[in-house]
Every structure is written in structure tokens, then in C-alpha cells.
Design a protein around this motif. Sequence first.
Motif, PDB file in Angstrom:
ATOM      1  N   PRO A   1       1.608   0.047  -6.630  1.00 17.50           N
ATOM      2  CA  PRO A   1       2.430   1.229  -6.341  1.00 17.50           C
ATOM      3  C   PRO A   1       2.196   1.788  -4.942  1.00 17.50           C
ATOM      4  N   ALA A   2       0.982   1.629  -4.422  1.00 19.93           N
ATOM      5  CA  ALA A   2       0.669   2.150  -3.080  1.00 19.93           C
ATOM      6  C   ALA A   2       1.490   1.462  -1.995  1.00 19.93           C
ATOM      7  N   ASP A   3       1.909   0.214  -2.262  1.00 18.77           N
ATOM      8  CA  ASP A   3       2.704  -0.517  -1.273  1.00 18.77           C
ATOM      9  C   ASP A   3       4.055   0.140  -1.033  1.00 18.77           C
TER      10      ASP A   3
ATOM     11  N   ASP B   1      -3.240  -2.258   9.815  1.00 17.94           N
ATOM     12  CA  ASP B   1      -2.337  -1.136   9.507  1.00 17.94           C
ATOM     13  C   ASP B   1      -0.877  -1.549   9.555  1.00 17.94           C
ATOM     14  N   GLY B   2      -0.586  -2.659  10.222  1.00 14.55           N
ATOM     15  CA  GLY B   2       0.796  -3.128  10.308  1.00 14.55           C
ATOM     16  C   GLY B   2       1.244  -3.939   9.105  1.00 14.55           C
ATOM     17  N   LEU B   3       0.311  -4.280   8.213  1.00 11.62           N
ATOM     18  CA  LEU B   3       0.663  -5.120   7.058  1.00 11.62           C
ATOM     19  C   LEU B   3       1.485  -4.387   5.990  1.00 11.62           C
ATOM     20  N   PRO B   4       1.133  -3.146   5.584  1.00  7.56           N
ATOM     21  CA  PRO B   4       1.941  -2.484   4.553  1.00  7.56           C
ATOM     22  C   PRO B   4       3.428  -2.363   4.901  1.00  7.56           C
ATOM     23  N   PRO B   5       3.790  -1.848   6.104  1.00  9.45           N
ATOM     24  CA  PRO B   5       5.225  -1.785   6.398  1.00  9.45           C
ATOM     25  C   PRO B   5       5.889  -3.154   6.449  1.00  9.45           C
ATOM     26  N   SER B   6       5.192  -4.179   6.936  1.00  7.50           N
ATOM     27  CA  SER B   6       5.817  -5.502   7.029  1.00  7.50           C
ATOM     28  C   SER B   6       5.994  -6.128   5.648  1.00  7.50           C
ATOM     29  N   VAL B   7       5.063  -5.876   4.723  1.00  2.38           N
ATOM     30  CA  VAL B   7       5.211  -6.392   3.355  1.00  2.38           C
ATOM     31  C   VAL B   7       6.384  -5.710   2.665  1.00  2.38           C
ATOM     32  N   ILE B   8       6.499  -4.386   2.827  1.00  2.00           N
ATOM     33  CA  ILE B   8       7.627  -3.654   2.235  1.00  2.00           C
ATOM     34  C   ILE B   8       8.940  -4.181   2.803  1.00  2.00           C
ATOM     35  N   ALA B   9       8.991  -4.376   4.124  1.00  6.14           N
ATOM     36  CA  ALA B   9      10.219  -4.872   4.758  1.00  6.14           C
ATOM     37  C   ALA B   9      10.561  -6.269   4.266  1.00  6.14           C
TER      38      ALA B   9
ATOM     39  N   ASP C   1       7.222   2.593  14.714  1.00  7.16           N
ATOM     40  CA  ASP C   1       7.113   1.424  15.581  1.00  7.16           C
ATOM     41  C   ASP C   1       7.289   0.127  14.785  1.00  7.16           C
ATOM     42  N   SER C   2       6.686   0.075  13.601  1.00  5.57           N
ATOM     43  CA  SER C   2       6.804  -1.119  12.753  1.00  5.57           C
ATOM     44  C   SER C   2       8.240  -1.343  12.315  1.00  5.57           C
ATOM     45  N   ALA C   3       8.929  -0.265  11.950  1.00  3.80           N
ATOM     46  CA  ALA C   3      10.317  -0.382  11.501  1.00  3.80           C
ATOM     47  C   ALA C   3      11.195  -0.985  12.592  1.00  3.80           C
ATOM     48  N   VAL C   4      11.023  -0.500  13.819  1.00  2.00           N
ATOM     49  CA  VAL C   4      11.838  -0.999  14.941  1.00  2.00           C
ATOM     50  C   VAL C   4      11.494  -2.452  15.246  1.00  2.00           C
TER      51      VAL C   4
END
Length: 311
Positions: free
Chosen positions: A57-59, A121-129, A258-261
Motif C-alpha cells: 500500500p505504501a507504493d 528515492d527515485g524508485l517509488p515514483p518510477s515503480v508507480i509510473a 522531477d521524477s514525473a517529468v
Amino acid sequence: MLAIFNIVFPIFSLVFLGWICRKRHILSAGAASELNRFVIYLGLPALLFDSMSRLTPADFANVRFIGVFAAGIAIVFLLTAWIRVRQKAATADVIIDSLGTSYANVGFIGIPLCYLAFGHDGLPPSVIAMVMTACLLFAVAIVLLETSLHAGASLGKTVSKVGRSLVRNPIMIAPVAGIAVALSGLSIPGGVQQLFKILGGAASPCALVSLGLFLAQPVRHGEGASVSLLVAFKLLLQPAVTAVLAYWVFPLPRLWADSAVLLAAMPIGTGPFMLAELYQREVAGMSRAILISTTLSLPTIALILAWISHH
């Protein structure tokens, strides 16, 4: 730039291997379709199941990031669809082209690049994406394609036929099964996990070799305009829209914005190509759009990384 090239180099190499195998008749024209069917029915479902079953769920705690990234995808998808409808393209081509302009290669390029740029720190947004792109966006495209295929029937029959097609589709079943496993807390035996890991690991290489096989075929007249639209919208429009949303409309924390872009700036992934081949649409055009967008993403991603570092 060198670090980005090192991440992208295996992609070019696998595509080139497919191209050379077709040109030298090591693999036949039918090999591309068979490789693609392996990816659709075995490799990709295993990868999706394995990815989804490991989520917590934290992801998905950052709802605003999900909204911003999804909105960037939706805006580019709908704008592409509007343009292609005005060009009187066939419905299936409209859907696949719209998928092409919004389907970022997060798994193969985005995750290692986010790790390179932001560390762990860049892994959670990239996994969600990756989940949003490979599961949600892919699923939406399949639903739309199946609906367009059965559009001539009555509403009841259309819903029934589409429902049956989706229930039998392993790409739809696998992530749902993975979510069920993740939510239930069930422990998958090590041997089964290894099976899914091996099958899933074969998905990207096979898809890229299949892409190279198709690139060895001649381009049909009139595909150039569509390819240009796909590449421009994917590399320029989607990151621009996402940047406006992430920094100004719905401001995200710096790292997540930044990760989103950066993730939105990824080139076209192999998903649209796989569906184009599966549904017998503009395969050669899509394969070229993927190769060109991947090539041109080297300087565009480098510029975005430089902009992020000074932002």
C-alpha cells in the motif's frame, strides 16, 4: 549523456539483432509474430503478475503524483485521438497511435534513469509510473480496441463479447491476480516466483528483437506523418504537459515532480508495437516511431536532466 547511452544501448542492440536476423534470413517474417505472441501470452503477463504481487500500500501512498502522471497521459492520449480522428484514421489506429504518444518506456529506461538521477528515492515514483503505464494504460487500450472490434453488435452483445475477450486476455488477468496476491498477503513458493521471474525477464528482449524484425520491412507510403506526430508528442508534449501539472497546477514535492517529468520524457515503449502487431494495424510505422523516439530521447532526456539539476 554517456550514462544515458549505456542504459539505452542494450535496447538498440536487441533491436539491431532482430533487424540483422531478418535481413540475413536467420529468422523468417513469421518469427516476429511468434515472438510477439510469446510476449503477449507468456512473458508480459508473468512480468505484470510478478510486479503487482510485490507491491505494498505504501507504493501508492502519493495520490497526487498518481493524479498528475495520469493526467499527463490522458491529455496527450485524448489530443492524439482528436487529431487522428480529424485525419479520418481507422478507430483501431486512432487508439494505438494515442497509446503510442502516451506510453512511456518506464520499465526498461525510466527505472534505471530515475535510480541514476535520484538514487533509491527515485524508485517509488518510477515503480508507480511503470504500473500505471504497463498495467492501467495498456488495459484501457485493450478495452477500447476490443470495444471497437465489436462495435457493430447490439449493446448487450458488445458488452458480452468484450467481457469474454478481456477475461480470456492474460495481460488483463495477470495484474489483477498479482494485486489479489499482494492484498491477501499470500506467500508464493520460491520455485513459482523464479518461474515468473524467468518468463518476465524474457518479455523485453523478445519484444525488442521482434521490433527489429519488423524494422527490416519496407515502410508503406503515408506512414511518415503519423511517425512524426508520435515522436513529437511523446518526447516533447507529454513531458511539457506533465511539467506544467507537476510544478504549477498541482505542485508536487520536488523529487516527485522531477521524477514525473523525467518519466514522462521516456521514449515510446514496446506496448503499442505489441498491440499493433496483435491487432494487425500499422506495425511498421509504430516500430519506426519507437526506434526514432528512443534515438532522439538521448539528447532530450539529457536536456531535461540538466534542467532538473538547475531547477
